[in-house]
Motif scaffolding. Structure first.
Motif, PDB file in Angstrom:
ATOM      1  N   ALA A  71      41.045  45.796  33.446  1.00 33.61           N
ATOM      2  CA  ALA A  71      42.073  46.631  34.078  1.00 33.61           C
ATOM      3  C   ALA A  71      43.417  46.517  33.361  1.00 33.61           C
ATOM      4  O   ALA A  71      44.217  47.453  33.377  1.00 33.61           O
ATOM      5  CB  ALA A  71      42.220  46.235  35.544  1.00 33.61           C
ATOM      6  N   LEU A  72      43.664  45.344  32.733  1.00 31.26           N
ATOM      7  CA  LEU A  72      44.953  45.106  32.059  1.00 31.26           C
ATOM      8  C   LEU A  72      44.924  45.433  30.571  1.00 31.26           C
ATOM      9  O   LEU A  72      45.928  45.265  29.885  1.00 31.26           O
ATOM     10  CB  LEU A  72      45.358  43.638  32.242  1.00 31.26           C
ATOM     11  N   ALA A  73      43.780  45.906  30.080  1.00 32.25           N
ATOM     12  CA  ALA A  73      43.601  46.109  28.630  1.00 32.25           C
ATOM     13  C   ALA A  73      44.655  47.022  28.023  1.00 32.25           C
ATOM     14  O   ALA A  73      45.084  46.823  26.887  1.00 32.25           O
ATOM     15  CB  ALA A  73      42.199  46.657  28.356  1.00 32.25           C
ATOM     16  N   LEU A  74      45.092  48.036  28.778  1.00 32.20           N
ATOM     17  CA  LEU A  74      46.022  49.032  28.234  1.00 32.20           C
ATOM     18  C   LEU A  74      47.468  48.786  28.669  1.00 32.20           C
ATOM     19  O   LEU A  74      48.305  49.677  28.557  1.00 32.20           O
ATOM     20  CB  LEU A  74      45.575  50.432  28.668  1.00 32.20           C
ATOM     21  N   ASP A  75      47.757  47.562  29.159  1.00 33.43           N
ATOM     22  CA  ASP A  75      49.102  47.226  29.665  1.00 33.43           C
ATOM     23  C   ASP A  75      49.596  48.264  30.666  1.00 33.43           C
ATOM     24  O   ASP A  75      50.639  48.917  30.465  1.00 33.43           O
ATOM     25  CB  ASP A  75      50.113  47.119  28.508  1.00 33.43           C
ATOM     26  N   PRO A  76      48.872  48.457  31.787  1.00 35.44           N
ATOM     27  CA  PRO A  76      49.252  49.515  32.732  1.00 35.44           C
ATOM     28  C   PRO A  76      50.550  49.204  33.459  1.00 35.44           C
ATOM     29  O   PRO A  76      50.927  48.058  33.642  1.00 35.44           O
ATOM     30  CB  PRO A  76      48.071  49.527  33.716  1.00 35.44           C
TER      31      PRO A  76
END
Length: 559
Positions: free
Chosen positions: A446-451
């Motif tokens: 969930a954090l892979a794209l720096d949301p």
């Protein structure tokens, strides 16, 4: 004589890597009319011990020791040494089981009355009329409304709590001396959980049935158990009466287990400190709902179903909003609407500057990179054919940040380390990780794209209390470091209290209360919030007894 007398029970499972010992020289007794809770984290051996009582171990299992189960004739049977034919005779009459997930325990193609009658037919000749009468009677005794009609219903026509009542009715119909209840309330909301705990207490009082309760919820233990046995890595590390165990535990593992239990009020001071640190009123509002309506269209001439009814709230940059309520309140629907996975049908829902009512996918697609989603059950949200590294890298590949997992491996390794998983776990498949490890990997993805915004839907509901504590601590750390805003959806008020800056309470699609933890949990104004708070079991037998009385008072005023 004890209903169950276990002496030096050991259970091993044959694997390709050699024998694995699941239970190691455990000795326990359960007296008539007593409720014994066996607690411990996943892999401690509690469920294996329970299944041994019913002789439900697979062929790969080897057991030794003595397990004496009392029978109706005043004698006892050694379950470890008895044959399969005798085990079939014992199950249902001397001992019965209430399984963790009623949806999988019930057969979807038969009415519940037929399934209750099946147990009666298996243990003697009985007419169809008699079987139906007994099924109706037992459904009435477990508190199912209109049992004469609902005896002909199928499992899908019942709610989760009602299905659990049906499963308890199936266990009780032959009046066994012992019921083994394996995590009977894990998947239930706190209000429904309180009802099921009351029912189990009633079963003990009215039928004189002994209960072996398998659970990792220490609040449930404080509410229901007479004695507690604590297991760790297959061994019995401590057993005591419930009052002694909670006030003066002796084993270090028991102390750690109790220390990991979240409780309401735990996060109030931390939330106040966070609020003080965030006095900046110029922060960007990432989500703004105004009189939001979400309706599911009707089919075959039926009218639509309104899941969310005129809800208004905001989530600012860097803020955590906790959304609480029971099943069917609209929590997950709102979370999915924010992520663009469910259509918002009325009012206004502004997400990252885009109005979601009437939005086209091509307009919202540019924002998907800024929204992460942590699903309730990572086991089903991961592709079982992909490695953990492939799963975590998937968002990076979909959004063109990498061409393949190999290109993204450096970023994947950083993410795994950020969620406290070794880099080598990237080469494992989802089934090779424990529940807590899978949930950490889900958080990494969930954090892979720096949301900017994270939607977490019940991410800790299925975890052991000790694992849950570690995942919550990790979530807090990452949120503090990375500064993402979050909608944290849960039915556990204590968990939300630890994480959230503000809490919003949903009830049947309406937002009935919102404010800080101190406001909503410290001084709840709405009757539903008061009932929700009183339904939450606390890990203290004395305090829990008082809360139970308070819940009875609240229910009485609602009638």
């Amino acid at each position: 004589m004890s209903v169950v007398d276990i002496r030096n029970l050991s259970v091993s499972f044959a694997t390709d890597a050699g024998a694995v010992k699941a239970v190691d020289r455990v000795s326990l007794t359960v007296d008539k009319g007593e409720i014994l809770a066996i607690v411990g984290e996943s892999g401690s051996g509690k469920t294996v011990t329970a299944k041994t009582i019913l002789g439900l171990l697979p062929e790969t299992a080897t057991s030794s020791g003595v397990l004496l189960l009392a029978n109706g004739a005043g004698g006892a049977t050694d379950i470890v040494s008895v044959g399969r034919k005798r085990l079939r005779e014992i199950r249902g009459t001397d001992v019965a089981m209430v399984f963790q997930e009623p949806s999988t325990a019930l057969n979807p193609v038969y009415p519940v009355g037929w399934q209750i009658a099946e147990g009666l037919r298996a243990h003697g000749k009985i007419s169809r009329k008699e079987a139906k009468a007994k099924a109706v009677d037992i459904l009435r005794k477990v508190g199912l409304p209109d049992p004469e009609t609902r005896v002909g219903y199928y499992p899908h026509q019942f709610s989760g709590g009602q299905k659990q009542r049906v499963v308890i009715a199936m266990a009780l119909v032959l009046n066994p001396g012992l019921i083994v209840a394996d995590e009977p309330t894990t998947a239930l909301d706190v209000t429904v959980q309180a009802e099921i705990l009351d029912l189990l207490r009633q079963v003990r009082d009215e039928f004189g049935t002994s209960i072996v309760l398998i659970t990792h919820n220490m609040g449930v233990v404080a509410d229901l158990a007479d004695r507690v046995a604590v297991m760790y890595q297959g061994e019995l590390v401590e057993q005591a009466d419930v009052q002694t165990l909670f006030t003066a535990p002796t084993a270090q593992y028991t102390k750690d287990l109790l220390a990991a239990v979240p409780y309401v009020g735990q996060g109030t001071a931390a939330a106040a400190a966070r609020a003080e640190a965030r006095v900046d009123t110029t922060r960007e509002t990432l989500v703004r709902a105004r009189d939001l309506v979400i309706e599911y269209p009707g089919r075959l001439g039926r009218s639509g179903f309104r899941a969310v009814n005129g809800v208004s709230f905001e989530i600012a940059a860097g803020e955590v909003l906790g959304l609480v309520g029971e099943s069917g309140s609209g929590k997950t629907t709102i979370g999915r609407a924010i992520a663009g996975l469910t259509t918002a049908t009325g009012g206004s829902l502004d997400v990252l500057g885009t109005e979601m009512v009437g939005v086209k996918e091509r307009e919202f697609r540019k924002h998907r990179v800024d929204i992460g989603f942590v699903f309730q059950d990572p086991a089903t949200s991961f592709n079982p054919l992909l490695t953990i590294a492939d799963c975590v890298a998937e968002p990076l590949i979909v959004h063109g940040r990498a061409k393949a997992t190999s290109d993204a491996r450096k970023r994947v390794d950083e993410l795994l380390e950020a969620v406290q998983l070794p880099r080598s776990y990237g080469d494992r498949f989802p089934h090779e990780l424990s529940g807590g490890q899978r949930q950490r990997a889900s958080l990494a993805r969930a954090l892979a794209l720096d949301p900017k915004l994270l939607v977490a839907d019940e991410p800790t509901s299925a975890l052991d209390v000790s694992v849950q504590a570690r995942v919550l601590e990790l979530f807090k750390e990452l949120q503090r470091e990375l500064g993402f805003a979050a909608l944290f959806i849960s039915h556990d008020l204590a968990v939300v209290d630890i994480l959230a800056d503000r809490i919003a309470v949903l009830y049947r699609g309406d937002l009935v209360e919102q404010g800080t933890g101190a406001e909503v949990l410290g001084a709840p104004k709405h009757p539903y919030t008061q009932r929700l708070l009183a339904s939450l079991p606390v890990p203290d037998p004395v305090a829990q007894k008082a809360r139970r009385e308070e819940l009875k008072r609240i229910r009485a005023t609602e009638v």
